[in-house]
Write a protein that holds these residues in place. Structure first.
Motif, PDB file in Angstrom:
ATOM      1  N   SER A 105      12.881   4.300  -3.511  1.00  0.00           N
ATOM      2  CA  SER A 105      12.238   2.991  -3.369  1.00  0.00           C
ATOM      3  C   SER A 105      12.623   2.290  -2.070  1.00  0.00           C
ATOM      4  O   SER A 105      11.927   1.373  -1.638  1.00  0.00           O
ATOM      5  N   ARG A 106      13.715   2.696  -1.448  1.00  0.00           N
ATOM      6  CA  ARG A 106      14.177   2.050  -0.220  1.00  0.00           C
ATOM      7  C   ARG A 106      13.515   2.623   1.028  1.00  0.00           C
ATOM      8  O   ARG A 106      13.624   2.042   2.105  1.00  0.00           O
ATOM      9  N   TYR A 107      12.865   3.738   0.890  1.00  0.00           N
ATOM     10  CA  TYR A 107      12.378   4.485   2.036  1.00  0.00           C
ATOM     11  C   TYR A 107      10.913   4.183   2.355  1.00  0.00           C
ATOM     12  O   TYR A 107      10.082   4.007   1.445  1.00  0.00           O
ATOM     13  N   VAL A 108      10.601   4.165   3.639  1.00  0.00           N
ATOM     14  CA  VAL A 108       9.215   4.242   4.076  1.00  0.00           C
ATOM     15  C   VAL A 108       8.767   5.688   3.871  1.00  0.00           C
ATOM     16  O   VAL A 108       9.490   6.629   4.208  1.00  0.00           O
ATOM     17  N   SER A 168       3.260  -2.029   1.903  1.00  0.00           N
ATOM     18  CA  SER A 168       2.304  -2.190   2.996  1.00  0.00           C
ATOM     19  C   SER A 168       1.896  -0.821   3.518  1.00  0.00           C
ATOM     20  O   SER A 168       2.729   0.065   3.677  1.00  0.00           O
ATOM     21  N   THR A 169       0.612  -0.686   3.802  1.00  0.00           N
ATOM     22  CA  THR A 169       0.089   0.616   4.199  1.00  0.00           C
ATOM     23  C   THR A 169      -0.468   0.597   5.620  1.00  0.00           C
ATOM     24  O   THR A 169      -0.854  -0.449   6.145  1.00  0.00           O
ATOM     25  N   ASN A 170      -0.506   1.790   6.188  1.00  0.00           N
ATOM     26  CA  ASN A 170      -1.037   1.975   7.537  1.00  0.00           C
ATOM     27  C   ASN A 170      -1.733   3.325   7.573  1.00  0.00           C
ATOM     28  O   ASN A 170      -1.246   4.286   6.984  1.00  0.00           O
ATOM     29  N   TYR A 171      -2.901   3.379   8.257  1.00  0.00           N
ATOM     30  CA  TYR A 171      -3.684   4.608   8.288  1.00  0.00           C
ATOM     31  C   TYR A 171      -4.105   4.954   9.711  1.00  0.00           C
ATOM     32  O   TYR A 171      -4.380   4.068  10.527  1.00  0.00           O
ATOM     33  N   ALA A 172      -4.190   6.237   9.969  1.00  0.00           N
ATOM     34  CA  ALA A 172      -4.809   6.683  11.205  1.00  0.00           C
ATOM     35  C   ALA A 172      -6.295   6.321  11.156  1.00  0.00           C
ATOM     36  O   ALA A 172      -6.911   6.342  10.085  1.00  0.00           O
ATOM     37  N   ASP A 173      -6.861   6.009  12.300  1.00  0.00           N
ATOM     38  CA  ASP A 173      -8.266   5.620  12.349  1.00  0.00           C
ATOM     39  C   ASP A 173      -9.168   6.701  11.752  1.00  0.00           C
ATOM     40  O   ASP A 173     -10.189   6.399  11.130  1.00  0.00           O
ATOM     41  N   SER A 174      -8.790   7.949  11.930  1.00  0.00           N
ATOM     42  CA  SER A 174      -9.637   9.058  11.493  1.00  0.00           C
ATOM     43  C   SER A 174      -9.747   9.180   9.981  1.00  0.00           C
ATOM     44  O   SER A 174     -10.650   9.868   9.484  1.00  0.00           O
ATOM     45  N   VAL A 175      -8.862   8.531   9.236  1.00  0.00           N
ATOM     46  CA  VAL A 175      -8.878   8.673   7.783  1.00  0.00           C
ATOM     47  C   VAL A 175      -9.123   7.350   7.066  1.00  0.00           C
ATOM     48  O   VAL A 175      -9.230   7.323   5.830  1.00  0.00           O
ATOM     49  N   LYS A 176      -9.220   6.269   7.804  1.00  0.00           N
ATOM     50  CA  LYS A 176      -9.438   4.957   7.183  1.00  0.00           C
ATOM     51  C   LYS A 176     -10.708   4.972   6.348  1.00  0.00           C
ATOM     52  O   LYS A 176     -11.754   5.448   6.798  1.00  0.00           O
ATOM     53  N   GLY A 177     -10.601   4.435   5.142  1.00  0.00           N
ATOM     54  CA  GLY A 177     -11.753   4.380   4.249  1.00  0.00           C
ATOM     55  C   GLY A 177     -11.949   5.643   3.432  1.00  0.00           C
ATOM     56  O   GLY A 177     -12.764   5.664   2.498  1.00  0.00           O
ATOM     57  N   ARG A 178     -11.225   6.699   3.772  1.00  0.00           N
ATOM     58  CA  ARG A 178     -11.362   7.963   3.032  1.00  0.00           C
ATOM     59  C   ARG A 178     -10.076   8.339   2.293  1.00  0.00           C
ATOM     60  O   ARG A 178     -10.137   8.921   1.210  1.00  0.00           O
ATOM     61  N   PHE A 179      -8.939   8.044   2.901  1.00  0.00           N
ATOM     62  CA  PHE A 179      -7.650   8.403   2.311  1.00  0.00           C
ATOM     63  C   PHE A 179      -6.942   7.155   1.807  1.00  0.00           C
ATOM     64  O   PHE A 179      -7.077   6.078   2.397  1.00  0.00           O
ATOM     65  N   THR A 180      -6.163   7.324   0.747  1.00  0.00           N
ATOM     66  CA  THR A 180      -5.368   6.229   0.194  1.00  0.00           C
ATOM     67  C   THR A 180      -3.959   6.728  -0.090  1.00  0.00           C
ATOM     68  O   THR A 180      -3.787   7.716  -0.815  1.00  0.00           O
ATOM     69  N   ILE A 181      -2.993   6.032   0.472  1.00  0.00           N
ATOM     70  CA  ILE A 181      -1.596   6.367   0.215  1.00  0.00           C
ATOM     71  C   ILE A 181      -1.056   5.409  -0.841  1.00  0.00           C
ATOM     72  O   ILE A 181      -1.419   4.227  -0.869  1.00  0.00           O
ATOM     73  N   SER A 182      -0.213   5.925  -1.719  1.00  0.00           N
ATOM     74  CA  SER A 182       0.387   5.091  -2.754  1.00  0.00           C
ATOM     75  C   SER A 182       1.740   5.670  -3.134  1.00  0.00           C
ATOM     76  O   SER A 182       2.092   6.782  -2.711  1.00  0.00           O
ATOM     77  N   ARG A 183       2.478   4.923  -3.927  1.00  0.00           N
ATOM     78  CA  ARG A 183       3.782   5.399  -4.360  1.00  0.00           C
ATOM     79  C   ARG A 183       4.081   4.899  -5.760  1.00  0.00           C
ATOM     80  O   ARG A 183       3.637   3.811  -6.141  1.00  0.00           O
ATOM     81  N   ASP A 184       4.854   5.670  -6.495  1.00  0.00           N
ATOM     82  CA  ASP A 184       5.340   5.291  -7.818  1.00  0.00           C
ATOM     83  C   ASP A 184       6.857   5.447  -7.761  1.00  0.00           C
ATOM     84  O   ASP A 184       7.376   6.553  -7.928  1.00  0.00           O
ATOM     85  N   ASN A 185       7.539   4.352  -7.512  1.00  0.00           N
ATOM     86  CA  ASN A 185       8.985   4.427  -7.332  1.00  0.00           C
ATOM     87  C   ASN A 185       9.702   4.868  -8.601  1.00  0.00           C
ATOM     88  O   ASN A 185      10.772   5.478  -8.541  1.00  0.00           O
ATOM     89  N   ALA A 186       9.136   4.554  -9.744  1.00  0.00           N
ATOM     90  CA  ALA A 186       9.765   4.969 -11.008  1.00  0.00           C
ATOM     91  C   ALA A 186       9.782   6.491 -11.150  1.00  0.00           C
ATOM     92  O   ALA A 186      10.644   7.047 -11.827  1.00  0.00           O
TER      93      ALA A 186
END
Length: 115
Positions: free
Chosen positions: A30-33, A56-74
């Protein structure tokens, strides 16, 4: 011992979807980017998407709108949902976690988009 285990890669037709997972052990996840990178043979590894500890998320322009990053710290797991895949998305995908000077990489998972 820190370990990042990736899964979910494979072959898919253009327009298809894949979901990559990266499960961490040996760290307080949970502490890591967390970031997803990709690399083609002979090319530099490039950042695809990242998510901070706060979400907070950040995407390369080439994947914006197509890829979604997420995390489940549990679950100590991060994800990359990839939709509308294109042949140019074909690469080896790596997950990475960073906390100040600490940085760890997964082993990589192949994603192939081809008809």
């Amino acid at each position: 011992q820190v370990q990042l285990v990736e899964s979910g890669g494979g072959s898919v037709q253009p327009g298809g979807s894949l979901r990559l997972s990266c499960t961490a052990s040996g760290i307080i996840f949970s502490r890591y980017v967390m970031g997803w990178y990709r690399q083609a043979p002979g090319k530099q590894r490039e950042l695809v998407a990242s998510i901070t500890a706060g979400g907070s998320t950040n995407y390369a322009d080439s994947v914006k709108g197509r890829f979604t990053i997420s995390r489940d710290n549990a679950k100590n797991t991060g994800y990359l949902q990839m939709n509308s895949l294109k042949p140019e998305d074909t690469d080896v995908y790596y997950c990475n976690v960073k906390f100040f000077s600490l940085s760890y990489w997964g082993q990589g998972t192949q994603v192939t988009v081809s008809s």
